[in-house]
Write an enzyme that holds these catalytic residues in place. Structure first.
Site, mmCIF file in Angstrom:
data_model
loop_
_atom_site.group_PDB
_atom_site.id
_atom_site.type_symbol
_atom_site.label_atom_id
_atom_site.label_comp_id
_atom_site.label_asym_id
_atom_site.label_seq_id
_atom_site.Cartn_x
_atom_site.Cartn_y
_atom_site.Cartn_z
ATOM 1 N N GLY A 185 0.842 -1.191 0.000
ATOM 2 C CA GLY A 185 0.000 0.000 0.000
ATOM 3 C C GLY A 185 0.871 1.232 0.000
ATOM 4 O O GLY A 185 2.068 1.178 -0.269
ATOM 5 N N CYS A 186 0.253 2.386 0.305
ATOM 6 C CA CYS A 186 1.010 3.637 0.287
ATOM 7 C C CYS A 186 1.398 4.084 1.676
ATOM 8 O O CYS A 186 1.817 5.213 1.883
ATOM 9 C CB CYS A 186 0.212 4.733 -0.418
ATOM 10 S SG CYS A 186 -1.200 5.307 0.519
ATOM 11 N N GLY A 187 1.220 3.220 2.698
ATOM 12 C CA GLY A 187 1.699 3.560 4.025
ATOM 13 C C GLY A 187 0.716 4.319 4.879
ATOM 14 O O GLY A 187 1.125 5.007 5.804
#
Length: 274
Positions: free
Chosen positions: A110-112
């Site tokens: 994911g993007c964190g």
């Protein structure tokens, strides 16, 4: 070593039309803070190194890791050379739920966003708060951000941090927290309210910042139905606020404000707010 005090003083050269002069500036600190649940790091945020226990409690609540403060069995704050660990131990059922949540995330990238798949996080269902919440007068809303100024000692020193405050009808702003990140300031406020046994649903959150999606989500998770901000909401934030039943007041400064959603929580008065 990473700083563990919320501010520090550094030398600077002040340049202006007539020349330059030596000066000192007090600046806010920014420190990595790791949220560690039952021995496993869940997220790392850059934050002001103050009120970390409030931060840990509020983050746990607004991210849905716990639904009540008593589901945190214990916690401690450990400072390291490279940052701060907020170590949190959960009660049995919540620990199992978090373990299951981690298991479903093994593999995808994911993007964190706090250790959760980004699209799922951005569209997570929120509690419906349409029939809940206090009613405020226009004067209470209009003066909210001015009142919050009295609760910002770190901002007065550094002019570089955000604040989130809690306003009770008839009493004004009674509590606030500051941080370099607006989301962190709100998490710290939610945590402080929970740890002091104060019901967030009885009042309003007041922000020095704009209203983003995350701010609406965190208020909804805290069951706070009124969000007052000095700046603008985003369109997506307003859509979420409408769906969740949250009243949003923006551009609140200089004795005026705009109501964008659920105006039923503004007391019906003769005063007209454009």
């Amino acid at each position: 070593m990473i700083g563990t005090k919320p501010s520090g003083t550094v030398p600077a050269t002040r340049v202006h039309a007539e020349g330059s002069v030596f000066a000192h500036r007090t600046l806010p600190e920014e420190t990595p803070v790791a949220m560690v649940y039952d021995g496993t790091t869940h997220a790392v945020m850059m934050a002001s190194p103050a009120d970390i226990e409030d931060f840990a409690a509020g983050f746990s609540l607004t991210e849905g890791i716990v639904t009540r403060i008593d589901q945190i069995a214990s916690s401690e704050t450990i400072a390291h050379d490279r940052g701060i660990e907020a170590r949190i131990w959960l009660s049995g059922p919540r620990a199992k739920a978090l373990t299951a949540r981690r298991r479903t995330l093994a593999g995808p990238v994911g993007c964190g966003l706090c250790g959760i798949d980004s699209l799922e996080q951005a569209t997570r269902p929120l509690p419906a708060l349409h029939r809940q919440g206090p009613v405020l007068t226009a004067d209470e809303i209009a003066s909210a951000t001015d009142q919050l100024c009295d609760w910002q000692p770190l901002h007065d020193l550094t002019h570089g941090v955000h604040a989130a405050g809690f306003l009770l009808p008839g009493r004004g702003v009674i509590l606030a927290r500051e941080d370099v990140g607006r989301h962190n300031a709100l998490d710290k406020l939610v945590g402080a309210l929970a740890r002091q046994g104060l019901d967030a649903g009885r009042g309003a959150v007041v922000l020095t910042s704009r209203v983003s999606v995350e701010m609406v989500q965190k208020c909804a998770m805290a069951a706070c139905t009124i969000l007052i901000a000095a700046s603008a909401p985003t369109l997506h934030a307003l859509r979420l606020a409408e769906e969740a039943g949250i009243t949003v007041a923006g551009f609140t400064r200089g004795g005026s404000f705009d109501i964008f959603s659920h105006p039923q929580r503004l007391k019906n008065e003769t005063r007209h707010v454009a």
